[in-house]
Structures are given as structure tokens and as C-alpha cells.
Write a protein that holds these residues in place. Structure first.
Motif, PDB file in Angstrom:
ATOM      1  N   ILE A  65      44.917  26.768  42.650  1.00 28.28           N
ATOM      2  CA  ILE A  65      45.289  28.436  42.968  1.00 28.28           C
ATOM      3  C   ILE A  65      44.713  28.659  44.368  1.00 28.28           C
ATOM      4  O   ILE A  65      43.914  27.792  45.109  1.00 28.28           O
ATOM      5  CB  ILE A  65      44.627  29.087  41.969  1.00 28.28           C
ATOM      6  CG1 ILE A  65      43.289  28.935  41.988  1.00 28.28           C
ATOM      7  CG2 ILE A  65      45.156  29.128  40.524  1.00 28.28           C
ATOM      8  CD1 ILE A  65      42.203  30.054  41.276  1.00 28.28           C
ATOM      9  N   VAL A  66      45.194  29.735  44.950  1.00 25.66           N
ATOM     10  CA  VAL A  66      44.566  30.182  46.131  1.00 25.66           C
ATOM     11  C   VAL A  66      44.016  31.467  45.842  1.00 25.66           C
ATOM     12  O   VAL A  66      44.383  32.307  44.931  1.00 25.66           O
ATOM     13  CB  VAL A  66      45.606  30.620  47.227  1.00 25.66           C
ATOM     14  CG1 VAL A  66      45.035  31.374  48.429  1.00 25.66           C
ATOM     15  CG2 VAL A  66      46.349  29.117  47.793  1.00 25.66           C
ATOM     16  N   PHE A  67      42.740  31.899  45.927  1.00 30.40           N
ATOM     17  CA  PHE A  67      41.921  33.037  45.938  1.00 30.40           C
ATOM     18  C   PHE A  67      41.402  33.503  47.158  1.00 30.40           C
ATOM     19  O   PHE A  67      40.945  32.806  48.058  1.00 30.40           O
ATOM     20  CB  PHE A  67      41.075  32.883  44.744  1.00 30.40           C
ATOM     21  CG  PHE A  67      39.923  32.076  44.860  1.00 30.40           C
ATOM     22  CD1 PHE A  67      38.754  32.558  45.264  1.00 30.40           C
ATOM     23  CD2 PHE A  67      40.147  30.560  44.697  1.00 30.40           C
ATOM     24  CE1 PHE A  67      37.497  31.550  45.392  1.00 30.40           C
ATOM     25  CE2 PHE A  67      39.020  29.836  44.968  1.00 30.40           C
ATOM     26  CZ  PHE A  67      37.867  30.354  45.301  1.00 30.40           C
ATOM     27  N   ASP A  68      41.189  34.637  47.182  1.00 33.45           N
ATOM     28  CA  ASP A  68      40.463  35.696  48.047  1.00 33.45           C
ATOM     29  C   ASP A  68      39.122  35.470  48.208  1.00 33.45           C
ATOM     30  O   ASP A  68      38.639  35.265  46.937  1.00 33.45           O
ATOM     31  CB  ASP A  68      40.945  37.055  48.251  1.00 33.45           C
ATOM     32  CG  ASP A  68      42.402  37.362  48.658  1.00 33.45           C
ATOM     33  OD1 ASP A  68      42.895  36.601  49.547  1.00 33.45           O
ATOM     34  OD2 ASP A  68      42.892  38.254  47.934  1.00 33.45           O
ATOM     35  N   ASP A 149      28.890  26.350  44.459  1.00 37.05           N
ATOM     36  CA  ASP A 149      27.922  27.508  45.284  1.00 37.05           C
ATOM     37  C   ASP A 149      28.221  28.826  45.041  1.00 37.05           C
ATOM     38  O   ASP A 149      27.226  29.622  45.053  1.00 37.05           O
ATOM     39  CB  ASP A 149      28.693  27.251  46.739  1.00 37.05           C
ATOM     40  CG  ASP A 149      28.401  25.752  47.464  1.00 37.05           C
ATOM     41  OD1 ASP A 149      27.401  25.319  47.344  1.00 37.05           O
ATOM     42  OD2 ASP A 149      29.502  25.331  47.940  1.00 37.05           O
ATOM     43  N   PHE A 150      29.299  29.319  44.755  1.00 40.33           N
ATOM     44  CA  PHE A 150      29.484  30.812  44.453  1.00 40.33           C
ATOM     45  C   PHE A 150      29.684  31.332  43.118  1.00 40.33           C
ATOM     46  O   PHE A 150      29.968  32.546  43.051  1.00 40.33           O
ATOM     47  CB  PHE A 150      30.511  31.320  45.529  1.00 40.33           C
ATOM     48  CG  PHE A 150      32.001  30.451  45.198  1.00 40.33           C
ATOM     49  CD1 PHE A 150      32.674  30.773  44.400  1.00 40.33           C
ATOM     50  CD2 PHE A 150      32.212  29.747  46.494  1.00 40.33           C
ATOM     51  CE1 PHE A 150      33.879  30.040  44.338  1.00 40.33           C
ATOM     52  CE2 PHE A 150      33.699  28.954  46.469  1.00 40.33           C
ATOM     53  CZ  PHE A 150      34.304  29.269  45.402  1.00 40.33           C
ATOM     54  N   GLY A 151      29.672  30.396  42.188  1.00 38.79           N
ATOM     55  CA  GLY A 151      29.983  30.874  40.730  1.00 38.79           C
ATOM     56  C   GLY A 151      31.247  31.064  40.312  1.00 38.79           C
ATOM     57  O   GLY A 151      32.320  30.547  40.978  1.00 38.79           O
ATOM     58  N   LEU A 152      31.276  31.731  39.296  1.00 37.07           N
ATOM     59  CA  LEU A 152      32.691  32.162  38.744  1.00 37.07           C
ATOM     60  C   LEU A 152      33.576  32.959  39.597  1.00 37.07           C
ATOM     61  O   LEU A 152      33.030  33.804  40.384  1.00 37.07           O
ATOM     62  CB  LEU A 152      32.718  32.420  37.577  1.00 37.07           C
ATOM     63  CG  LEU A 152      32.064  31.753  36.341  1.00 37.07           C
ATOM     64  CD1 LEU A 152      32.060  32.520  35.090  1.00 37.07           C
ATOM     65  CD2 LEU A 152      32.666  30.291  36.396  1.00 37.07           C
ATOM     66  N   ILE A 153      34.813  32.920  39.714  1.00 36.36           N
ATOM     67  CA  ILE A 153      35.633  33.914  40.486  1.00 36.36           C
ATOM     68  C   ILE A 153      36.596  34.806  39.353  1.00 36.36           C
ATOM     69  O   ILE A 153      36.872  34.594  38.291  1.00 36.36           O
ATOM     70  CB  ILE A 153      36.622  33.275  41.501  1.00 36.36           C
ATOM     71  CG1 ILE A 153      37.821  32.486  40.499  1.00 36.36           C
ATOM     72  CG2 ILE A 153      36.196  32.298  42.270  1.00 36.36           C
ATOM     73  CD1 ILE A 153      38.915  32.102  41.363  1.00 36.36           C
ATOM     74  N   HIS A 154      36.533  36.096  39.893  1.00 37.76           N
ATOM     75  CA  HIS A 154      37.152  36.992  38.882  1.00 37.76           C
ATOM     76  C   HIS A 154      38.787  36.832  39.196  1.00 37.76           C
ATOM     77  O   HIS A 154      39.240  36.764  40.385  1.00 37.76           O
ATOM     78  CB  HIS A 154      36.830  38.483  39.170  1.00 37.76           C
ATOM     79  CG  HIS A 154      37.249  39.429  38.381  1.00 37.76           C
ATOM     80  ND1 HIS A 154      38.530  39.946  38.285  1.00 37.76           N
ATOM     81  CD2 HIS A 154      36.588  40.034  37.195  1.00 37.76           C
ATOM     82  CE1 HIS A 154      38.542  40.783  37.344  1.00 37.76           C
ATOM     83  NE2 HIS A 154      37.471  40.899  36.518  1.00 37.76           N
ATOM     84  N   GLU A 155      39.531  37.106  38.080  1.00 43.42           N
ATOM     85  CA  GLU A 155      41.018  37.032  38.105  1.00 43.42           C
ATOM     86  C   GLU A 155      41.600  37.976  39.141  1.00 43.42           C
ATOM     87  O   GLU A 155      42.890  37.589  39.822  1.00 43.42           O
ATOM     88  CB  GLU A 155      41.677  36.927  36.686  1.00 43.42           C
ATOM     89  CG  GLU A 155      41.664  38.402  36.249  1.00 43.42           C
ATOM     90  CD  GLU A 155      42.514  38.576  34.954  1.00 43.42           C
ATOM     91  OE1 GLU A 155      42.796  37.328  34.264  1.00 43.42           O
ATOM     92  OE2 GLU A 155      42.260  39.784  34.443  1.00 43.42           O
ATOM     93  N   ASP A 156      40.933  38.882  39.390  1.00 46.12           N
ATOM     94  CA  ASP A 156      41.393  39.764  40.512  1.00 46.12           C
ATOM     95  C   ASP A 156      41.617  39.498  41.857  1.00 46.12           C
ATOM     96  O   ASP A 156      42.453  39.889  42.780  1.00 46.12           O
ATOM     97  CB  ASP A 156      40.749  41.374  40.533  1.00 46.12           C
ATOM     98  CG  ASP A 156      41.095  41.977  39.249  1.00 46.12           C
ATOM     99  OD1 ASP A 156      42.023  41.569  38.602  1.00 46.12           O
ATOM    100  OD2 ASP A 156      40.146  43.057  39.036  1.00 46.12           O
ATOM    101  N   SER A 157      40.726  38.263  42.289  1.00 49.27           N
ATOM    102  CA  SER A 157      40.736  37.776  43.510  1.00 49.27           C
ATOM    103  C   SER A 157      41.804  36.632  43.720  1.00 49.27           C
ATOM    104  O   SER A 157      42.007  36.159  44.971  1.00 49.27           O
ATOM    105  CB  SER A 157      39.300  37.279  43.855  1.00 49.27           C
ATOM    106  OG  SER A 157      39.000  35.812  42.840  1.00 49.27           O
TER     107      SER A 157
END
Length: 177
Positions: A65-68, A149-157
Motif C-alpha cells: 500500500i501507499v499511505f500518507d 519506528d512509527f507504530g500502527l497506521i490509521h486506515e484514513d492515511s
């Protein structure tokens, strides 16, 4: 002459509108920046991200995936854990819901960082990935800035799933699982 100019202006306007609609709602291209997804993607590879599927399906293990990112440009990473999953790494081996993963795409070296982690180490309360969150890791684990490094990502990103590598031309590919 005026009629011909008007026809050209209308054609150009329609083309611009179509491009904006396609980029906003359907597909967008990104350039891979860095080596964190090597060998799957190299620095400078160009990919197409499918934004349509974001509305119709959840992401799952191995989706690229790509995420902001709040830390700069968008990231390209691989989904390792989805909501409801347990994930941990021990001695460079990732375990998803207690099962060791076969990750043929991962680069391993002796000099890796954070070879062991649990979800708690990543700031998760409890041992399960919460709703609307994902754990992502790079394929080149020794150098990848990722969920370690930055933990989990939220699906909105999440922008969408990588559907196609179109550059370089001699490495066009469609499936990255």
C-alpha cells in the motif's frame, strides 16, 4: 475559425476534468523513494495506486500500500497485520496470529535493527491490532523506516493498494503479494 478554437477549448477542458476525476477517485501514480521495499521496488520505480478498492475491501496481509506520512512524503510498505491480528517478531521471524510467516520478499542481514518486537513495544494497548489500524513493514527490513519506528497506521492515511509498476519499462509488474 472561432468554432474550431471553441471545440479545442472544450476538448482540453474535458480532458483536464477527466484527469482530475481519475486522479482524485480512481488511480494515482507515485515514485518509490528509497530502498526500504527492495527487492520488490527499487528507488525511482513508478507505481500506480488503485484508490477504488479502498472503498470496497479491507487491506490484508501482504498487500502493498501507499499511505500518507506525517513525517514527509507518502510511504510504500507491505501490510503485515490488520485489525484483530496479533503480530510479533522474534529473531527476525515475524509471527502473525501465532504462525510464522514465509516472507520470500524480505531482505535479511546480520545487521538488522529491532529484530524483536511485540505490539506492546509499538505502543499498542493489548496484544491485538485495534480496529481501523494496520501494521506495515518494509521488505528491506535492515534499513526500512516502518511500523517498528512509527507504530500502527490509521486506515484514513491509506491512499490505496499498489496495482502496477510501470517504470522501469523492462520491469512492468502487476502482483506484489
Amino acid at each position: 475559425m472561432k468554432k474550431e478554437i471553441m471545440e479545442w477549448l472544450v476538448a482540453i477542458a474535458v480532458a483536464v476534468i477527466l484527469i482530475v476525476v481519475i486522479r482524485t477517485f480512481f488511480f494515482v501514480s507515485y515514485t518509490v523513494d528509497g530502498l526500504s521495499m527492495d527487492p520488490t521496488f527499487k528507488d525511482g520505480d513508478r507505481v500506480v495506486v488503485n484508490k477504488i478498492m479502498d472503498n470496497f475491501q479491507d487491506y490484508e496481509y501482504e498487500d502493498v500500500i501507499v499511505f500518507d506520512s506525517e513525517m514527509g512524503p507518502a510511504y510504500v510498505k507491505r501490510v503485515i497485520g490488520a485489525p484483530g491480528d496479533t503480530v510479533e517478531m522474534e529473531d527476525k521471524q515475524v509471527y502473525l496470529n501465532g504462525e510464522a510467516l514465509e516472507e520470500d520478499y524480505v531482505v535479511h542481514t546480520e545487521d538488522s535493527y529491532m529484530d524483536n518486537f511485540t505490539l506492546e513495544d509499538l505502543g499498542v494497548e493489548g496484544d491485538v491490532i485495534p480496529e481501523d489500524h494496520y501494521l506495515v513493514l518494509g521488505d528491506n527490513r535492515p534499513i526500512s523506516r516502518d511500523g517498528r519506528d512509527f507504530g500502527l497506521i490509521h486506515e484514513d492515511s491509506i491512499v490505496g493498494e499498489v496495482s502496477l509498476r510501470f517504470w522501469p519499462l523492462n520491469e512492468i509488474a502487476f502482483n506484489f503479494d
